[in-house]
Design a protein around this motif. Structure first.
Motif, PDB file in Angstrom:
ATOM      1  N   THR A 173       0.828  -1.207   0.000  1.00 20.99           N
ATOM      2  CA  THR A 173       0.000   0.000   0.000  1.00 20.99           C
ATOM      3  C   THR A 173       0.861   1.255   0.000  1.00 20.99           C
ATOM      4  OG1 THR A 173      -1.796  -1.120   1.175  1.00 20.99           O
ATOM      5  CG2 THR A 173      -1.776   1.288   1.257  1.00 20.99           C
ATOM      6  N   ALA A 174       1.922   1.250   0.791  1.00 15.40           N
ATOM      7  CA  ALA A 174       2.824   2.404   0.848  1.00 15.40           C
ATOM      8  C   ALA A 174       3.485   2.642  -0.515  1.00 15.40           C
ATOM      9  CB  ALA A 174       3.884   2.187   1.921  1.00 15.40           C
ATOM     10  N   ARG A 175       3.862   1.537  -1.180  1.00 18.86           N
ATOM     11  CA  ARG A 175       4.474   1.667  -2.512  1.00 18.86           C
ATOM     12  C   ARG A 175       3.493   2.322  -3.489  1.00 18.86           C
ATOM     13  NH1 ARG A 175       5.531  -3.439  -5.032  1.00 18.86           N
ATOM     14  NH2 ARG A 175       6.791  -2.253  -6.521  1.00 18.86           N
ATOM     15  N   VAL A 176       2.246   1.891  -3.439  1.00 19.21           N
ATOM     16  CA  VAL A 176       1.246   2.454  -4.352  1.00 19.21           C
ATOM     17  C   VAL A 176       1.020   3.936  -4.071  1.00 19.21           C
ATOM     18  CG1 VAL A 176      -1.199   2.450  -4.964  1.00 19.21           C
ATOM     19  CG2 VAL A 176       0.050   0.296  -4.830  1.00 19.21           C
ATOM     20  N   ARG A 177       0.876   4.273  -2.770  1.00 21.09           N
ATOM     21  CA  ARG A 177       0.643   5.669  -2.430  1.00 21.09           C
ATOM     22  C   ARG A 177       1.762   6.554  -2.970  1.00 21.09           C
ATOM     23  NH1 ARG A 177      -3.510   3.555  -1.038  1.00 21.09           N
ATOM     24  NH2 ARG A 177      -4.630   3.815   0.930  1.00 21.09           N
ATOM     25  N   ASP A 178       3.009   6.114  -2.775  1.00 22.61           N
ATOM     26  CA  ASP A 178       4.149   6.898  -3.236  1.00 22.61           C
ATOM     27  C   ASP A 178       4.140   7.034  -4.767  1.00 22.61           C
ATOM     28  OD1 ASP A 178       4.998   7.184  -0.641  1.00 22.61           O
ATOM     29  OD2 ASP A 178       6.536   5.626  -0.758  1.00 22.61           O
ATOM     30  N   ALA A 179       3.873   5.921  -5.453  1.00 24.50           N
ATOM     31  CA  ALA A 179       3.900   5.939  -6.916  1.00 24.50           C
ATOM     32  C   ALA A 179       2.789   6.814  -7.483  1.00 24.50           C
ATOM     33  CB  ALA A 179       3.778   4.513  -7.457  1.00 24.50           C
ATOM     34  N   VAL A 180       1.587   6.682  -6.939  1.00 28.12           N
ATOM     35  CA  VAL A 180       0.450   7.474  -7.428  1.00 28.12           C
ATOM     36  C   VAL A 180       0.702   8.962  -7.188  1.00 28.12           C
ATOM     37  CG1 VAL A 180      -1.977   8.036  -7.009  1.00 28.12           C
ATOM     38  CG2 VAL A 180      -1.268   5.643  -7.234  1.00 28.12           C
ATOM     39  N   ASP A 229      -6.720  -0.743  -2.791  1.00 35.89           N
ATOM     40  CA  ASP A 229      -6.523  -1.251  -1.427  1.00 35.89           C
ATOM     41  C   ASP A 229      -7.187  -2.609  -1.237  1.00 35.89           C
ATOM     42  OD1 ASP A 229      -5.130   1.019  -0.862  1.00 35.89           O
ATOM     43  OD2 ASP A 229      -6.720   1.982   0.326  1.00 35.89           O
ATOM     44  N   ALA A 230      -8.372  -2.789  -1.808  1.00 32.83           N
ATOM     45  CA  ALA A 230      -9.083  -4.056  -1.659  1.00 32.83           C
ATOM     46  C   ALA A 230      -8.299  -5.194  -2.301  1.00 32.83           C
ATOM     47  CB  ALA A 230     -10.470  -3.952  -2.292  1.00 32.83           C
ATOM     48  N   ARG A 231      -7.686  -4.933  -3.420  1.00 33.65           N
ATOM     49  CA  ARG A 231      -6.918  -5.973  -4.107  1.00 33.65           C
ATOM     50  C   ARG A 231      -5.630  -6.298  -3.343  1.00 33.65           C
ATOM     51  NH1 ARG A 231     -10.285  -3.639  -7.394  1.00 33.65           N
ATOM     52  NH2 ARG A 231     -10.993  -4.618  -9.353  1.00 33.65           N
ATOM     53  N   ILE A 232      -4.978  -5.258  -2.820  1.00 30.84           N
ATOM     54  CA  ILE A 232      -3.784  -5.503  -2.017  1.00 30.84           C
ATOM     55  C   ILE A 232      -4.150  -6.286  -0.760  1.00 30.84           C
ATOM     56  CG2 ILE A 232      -2.025  -4.365  -0.581  1.00 30.84           C
ATOM     57  CD1 ILE A 232      -1.854  -2.185  -2.694  1.00 30.84           C
ATOM     58  N   GLY A 233      -5.286  -5.953  -0.171  1.00 29.54           N
ATOM     59  CA  GLY A 233      -5.754  -6.685   1.010  1.00 29.54           C
ATOM     60  C   GLY A 233      -6.014  -8.147   0.726  1.00 29.54           C
ATOM     61  N   ALA A 234      -6.300  -8.459  -0.547  1.00 31.54           N
ATOM     62  CA  ALA A 234      -6.546  -9.849  -0.948  1.00 31.54           C
ATOM     63  C   ALA A 234      -5.256 -10.571  -1.316  1.00 31.54           C
ATOM     64  CB  ALA A 234      -7.522  -9.885  -2.111  1.00 31.54           C
ATOM     65  N   GLY A 235      -4.111  -9.907  -1.087  1.00 33.23           N
ATOM     66  CA  GLY A 235      -2.829 -10.554  -1.326  1.00 33.23           C
ATOM     67  C   GLY A 235      -2.182 -10.261  -2.661  1.00 33.23           C
ATOM     68  N   LYS A 236      -2.709  -9.312  -3.412  1.00 29.66           N
ATOM     69  CA  LYS A 236      -2.137  -8.993  -4.720  1.00 29.66           C
ATOM     70  C   LYS A 236      -0.939  -8.059  -4.565  1.00 29.66           C
ATOM     71  CE  LYS A 236      -5.544 -11.218  -6.649  1.00 29.66           C
ATOM     72  NZ  LYS A 236      -5.323 -12.577  -7.225  1.00 29.66           N
ATOM     73  N   THR A 237      -0.068  -8.046  -5.580  1.00 30.66           N
ATOM     74  CA  THR A 237       1.050  -7.114  -5.595  1.00 30.66           C
ATOM     75  C   THR A 237       0.542  -5.710  -5.912  1.00 30.66           C
ATOM     76  OG1 THR A 237       1.478  -7.412  -7.959  1.00 30.66           O
ATOM     77  CG2 THR A 237       2.616  -8.906  -6.437  1.00 30.66           C
ATOM     78  N   ALA A 238       1.361  -4.724  -5.594  1.00 34.74           N
ATOM     79  CA  ALA A 238       0.988  -3.345  -5.904  1.00 34.74           C
ATOM     80  C   ALA A 238       0.777  -3.173  -7.408  1.00 34.74           C
ATOM     81  CB  ALA A 238       2.071  -2.390  -5.408  1.00 34.74           C
ATOM     82  N   ASP A 263      -7.538   7.870 -20.992  1.00 30.54           N
ATOM     83  CA  ASP A 263      -6.657   8.586 -20.073  1.00 30.54           C
ATOM     84  C   ASP A 263      -6.282   7.699 -18.885  1.00 30.54           C
ATOM     85  OD1 ASP A 263      -6.970  10.688 -21.756  1.00 30.54           O
ATOM     86  OD2 ASP A 263      -8.237  11.883 -20.435  1.00 30.54           O
ATOM     87  N   LEU A 264      -7.232   6.883 -18.424  1.00 30.89           N
ATOM     88  CA  LEU A 264      -6.941   5.964 -17.321  1.00 30.89           C
ATOM     89  C   LEU A 264      -5.832   4.995 -17.690  1.00 30.89           C
ATOM     90  CD1 LEU A 264     -10.359   4.946 -15.718  1.00 30.89           C
ATOM     91  CD2 LEU A 264      -8.425   6.003 -14.573  1.00 30.89           C
ATOM     92  N   ASP A 265      -5.847   4.502 -18.915  1.00 33.97           N
ATOM     93  CA  ASP A 265      -4.794   3.584 -19.361  1.00 33.97           C
ATOM     94  C   ASP A 265      -3.420   4.240 -19.244  1.00 33.97           C
ATOM     95  OD1 ASP A 265      -6.520   1.507 -19.946  1.00 33.97           O
ATOM     96  OD2 ASP A 265      -6.774   2.101 -22.035  1.00 33.97           O
ATOM     97  N   ASP A 266      -3.340   5.496 -19.659  1.00 28.93           N
ATOM     98  CA  ASP A 266      -2.068   6.206 -19.605  1.00 28.93           C
ATOM     99  C   ASP A 266      -1.599   6.375 -18.162  1.00 28.93           C
ATOM    100  OD1 ASP A 266       0.115   7.898 -20.673  1.00 28.93           O
ATOM    101  OD2 ASP A 266      -0.973   9.497 -19.652  1.00 28.93           O
ATOM    102  N   VAL A 267      -2.512   6.779 -17.272  1.00 27.67           N
ATOM    103  CA  VAL A 267      -2.145   6.959 -15.862  1.00 27.67           C
ATOM    104  C   VAL A 267      -1.689   5.637 -15.256  1.00 27.67           C
ATOM    105  CG1 VAL A 267      -2.979   7.627 -13.579  1.00 27.67           C
ATOM    106  CG2 VAL A 267      -3.692   8.927 -15.585  1.00 27.67           C
ATOM    107  N   ALA A 268      -2.409   4.552 -15.548  1.00 27.33           N
ATOM    108  CA  ALA A 268      -2.042   3.243 -15.011  1.00 27.33           C
ATOM    109  C   ALA A 268      -0.638   2.834 -15.455  1.00 27.33           C
ATOM    110  CB  ALA A 268      -3.054   2.186 -15.445  1.00 27.33           C
ATOM    111  N   GLN A 269      -0.335   3.062 -16.733  1.00 27.33           N
ATOM    112  CA  GLN A 269       0.997   2.732 -17.242  1.00 27.33           C
ATOM    113  C   GLN A 269       2.080   3.513 -16.497  1.00 27.33           C
ATOM    114  OE1 GLN A 269       2.228   0.917 -20.475  1.00 27.33           O
ATOM    115  NE2 GLN A 269       0.615  -0.332 -19.584  1.00 27.33           N
ATOM    116  N   ARG A 270       1.815   4.754 -16.216  1.00 33.44           N
ATOM    117  CA  ARG A 270       2.806   5.581 -15.529  1.00 33.44           C
ATOM    118  C   ARG A 270       3.013   5.128 -14.082  1.00 33.44           C
ATOM    119  NH1 ARG A 270       4.145   9.956 -18.570  1.00 33.44           N
ATOM    120  NH2 ARG A 270       2.901  10.139 -20.471  1.00 33.44           N
ATOM    121  N   VAL A 271       1.923   4.749 -13.413  1.00 33.65           N
ATOM    122  CA  VAL A 271       2.047   4.279 -12.032  1.00 33.65           C
ATOM    123  C   VAL A 271       2.792   2.942 -11.988  1.00 33.65           C
ATOM    124  CG1 VAL A 271       0.783   3.533  -9.983  1.00 33.65           C
ATOM    125  CG2 VAL A 271      -0.021   5.523 -11.277  1.00 33.65           C
TER     126      VAL A 271
END
Length: 569
Positions: free
Chosen positions: A41-48, A87-96, A124-132
């Motif tokens: 979760t911390a990794r995602v927050r920083d990247a986003v 967050d829900a996906r990370i809580g289910a054990g997925k990688t960031a 636009d969402l696709d582009d943001v996801a790629q960057r994160v």
């Protein structure tokens, strides 16, 4: 030699070797995470956060329309609903990485199904996801290549973040396989004066390093050009550059018929550039910028300050201000926050303003006060015209013009963006002082094709004869009543279509300031009779592509006739 066809943006021509956009990053594996949910979760927050700040910084550097788009993307990256899904996906054990990929994909599919403005934001969402994801992996995000020399950029389409900061010393031209004349790529290319041809389906087969000619004037990409073709293209490019640096003159046809060329502006800050590029006034001033950045309507004094700055920048010139056009892709909580299944057909434009009439009355008050405050300008006051958006009926016309005059607005008109107002233009102009045609929305409603939905972009073409016929109706009504008919949609920035629009009865054209030089040069090649003949050729076609071709062929006739006459003599 092969010619690949698309939609050209402007009149430019360029040549050079191809460099292709990198392919998207591969999808992350669905393998379980070996880190704790807290660490992921911390990794995602920083990247986003890093991606959002980068998008904002790019926007601030680019300015203009690009800044608005990129700031919207930054907000999208940090959307609380999207954060909860991750967050829900990370809580289910997925990688960031997988959590971001899957959550963004789910959001994208939801937006695509909604259509309209939100549907268009799916890309636009696709582009943001790629960057994160790139940030999480510690690699560079896919983007504009840098082969170390000037190049023609070929891509499926360009993300706003990439288009905004193109190095114009390196990127000679743009070619995209998708998109239309109102796509983000087209709008930003026009704003930056980049040679571009969009919607070139065959461009997917172009090879890296292959030399091509990109001819925006004809909407053609030529592969394997001969040395003679390369020389001709270079001569045209040099001639166009020379014409652009020539002294600026008022917009006019070859026979001296005046066609004022005006600027579309979304903020008073753009006034100085518009004047420098030859704008003879403002044909569309969008007032939404005052409202969209706030949770409440701006005060009369706040509005007056902006309107005064605008009018002061154009002493002695016409300034056409559109009152607030909210709803559809521009919802405002203090105006209309009710969910609508199809907001493009809902409570927007003049309908929304009538439902919250106090906002309209305050805006008219601020405009009248700004007009009065600039009356003493030494060069002469600006000539303020005010118009209402999305007018569909004669009754709406009568309502707005009467109200505007009650507040001291001397020239009150309407935008023609709905087929009903075009078909009743003779009656609409019996009440309004002028009409201004918004070709983007008029095309959308005529063709039943959402202007912001990529899947129907091929229908969103103002060259379609059905749209041209409606424009002719308004032009005829203008002549009948002796009242001005302007064009303020993207169509006015197309140099050849500008000639057609004048032939259909337009008396002024308004566009992005960077398009003014090309349109000015195009109009000077034709008399009013020529323009009418070219317009009739386009009207006789069955579809947009053949209308464009017919107009191009008819436009060449006066030049051919002149050559033949000189040869005989």
């Amino acid at each position: 030699m092969t010619e690949l066809r698309g939609v050209g943006i402007g009149l430019g021509v360029a040549q050079g070797p191809i460099a292709r956009m990198a392919e998207p990053l591969p999808a992350p594996s669905d393998a379980p995470s070996t880190s704790s949910p807290e660490d992921e979760t911390a990794r995602v927050r920083d990247a986003v956060a890093a991606v959002a700040r980068e998008l904002e910084a790019r926007g601030a550097q680019a300015g203009g329309a690009a800044q608005d788009v990129l700031e919207a993307q930054a907000m999208m990256a940090e959307d609380p609903s999207l954060e909860s899904e991750i967050d829900a996906r990370i809580g289910a054990g997925k990688t960031a990485e997988f959590a971001v990929f899957d959550a963004f994909a789910s959001f994208r599919d939801t937006l695509s199904a909604m259509g309209g403005y939100l549907g268009e934001r799916a890309a636009d969402l696709d582009d943001v996801a790629q960057r994160v994801i790139a940030r999480l992996r510690g690699v560079a995000a896919p983007g504009v290549p840098d082969p170390g020399h000037p190049f023609v950029l070929v891509a499926k389409d360009l993300a706003p973040a990439d288009t905004a900061l193109l190095d114009l010393d390196k990127v000679l031209a743009l070619v995209t396989t998708e998109g239309g004349p109102t796509s983000h790529t087209a709008i930003l290319a026009r704003e930056k004066s980049i040679v571009a041809v969009v919607g070139v389906a065959g461009a997917k087969d172009l090879r890296e390093g292959e030399t091509v000619i990109v001819d925006a004037a004809s909407g053609v990409v030529t592969t394997s050009p001969t040395p003679d073709e390369l020389d001709r293209a270079q001569n045209r490019a040099e001639a166009r550059a020379s014409a652009a640096s020539a002294p600026i003159t008022p917009g006019a046809l070859a026979d001296g018929t005046a066609i004022p060329l005006l600027a579309n502006l979304g903020n008073p800050a753009g006034a100085a550039e518009a004047v420098a590029l030859g704008a003879e006034g403002v044909g569309l001033f969008r007032t939404e910028f005052l409202f969209l950045s706030s949770g409440s309507a701006p005060t009369i004094d706040q509005q007056k300050e902006s309107y005064t700055a605008l009018l002061s920048a154009f002493p002695g010139k016409k300034v056409v201000v559109r009152v607030l056009d909210a709803g559809a892709d521009k919802p405002l909580p203090f105006l209309n926050d009710a969910h609508e299944e199809n907001p493009a057909l809902g409570l927007r434009g003049i309908r929304a303003l009538r439902a919250s009439e106090d906002i309209l009355r305050e805006q008219l008050t601020a405009l009248a006060e700004a007009d009065a405050a600039t009356r003493a300008t030494p060069e002469g006051p600006a000539d303020l015209w005010v118009m209402a958006p999305m007018v569909a009926t004669v009754e709406e016309t009568s309502y707005f013009t009467a109200l505007a005059r009650d507040y001291g607005i001397r020239t009150a008109g309407v935008m023609v963006e709905v087929p009903s107002s075009a078909l009743l233009a003779d009656r609409v102009l019996a009440h309004a002082d002028f009409a201004s045609i918004g070709t983007n929305d008029l095309t959308q409603y005529t063709m039943a094709a959402d202007r912001l939905l990529g899947s129907v972009a091929s229908f969103q073409d103002p060259w379609h004869p059905a749209v041209l016929r409606l424009i002719r109706e308004v032009g005829d009504a203008g002549r009948l009543h002796g009242k001005p008919v302007g064009i303020c949609g993207e169509a006015a920035a197309d140099p050849l279509l500008a000639v057609v629009l004048v032939g259909l009865g337009a008396t002024s054209l308004s566009m992005a300031p960077t398009a003014l030089a090309d349109v000015r040069a195009s109009l000077l090649q034709f008399s009013l009779d020529d323009a009418r003949r070219v317009a009739e050729a386009a009207l006789a076609a069955d579809d947009a592509a053949s209308a464009r071709d017919a107009a191009r062929e008819a436009a060449a006739a006066p030049i051919t006739a002149t050559i033949q006459k000189e040869t005989v003599s």
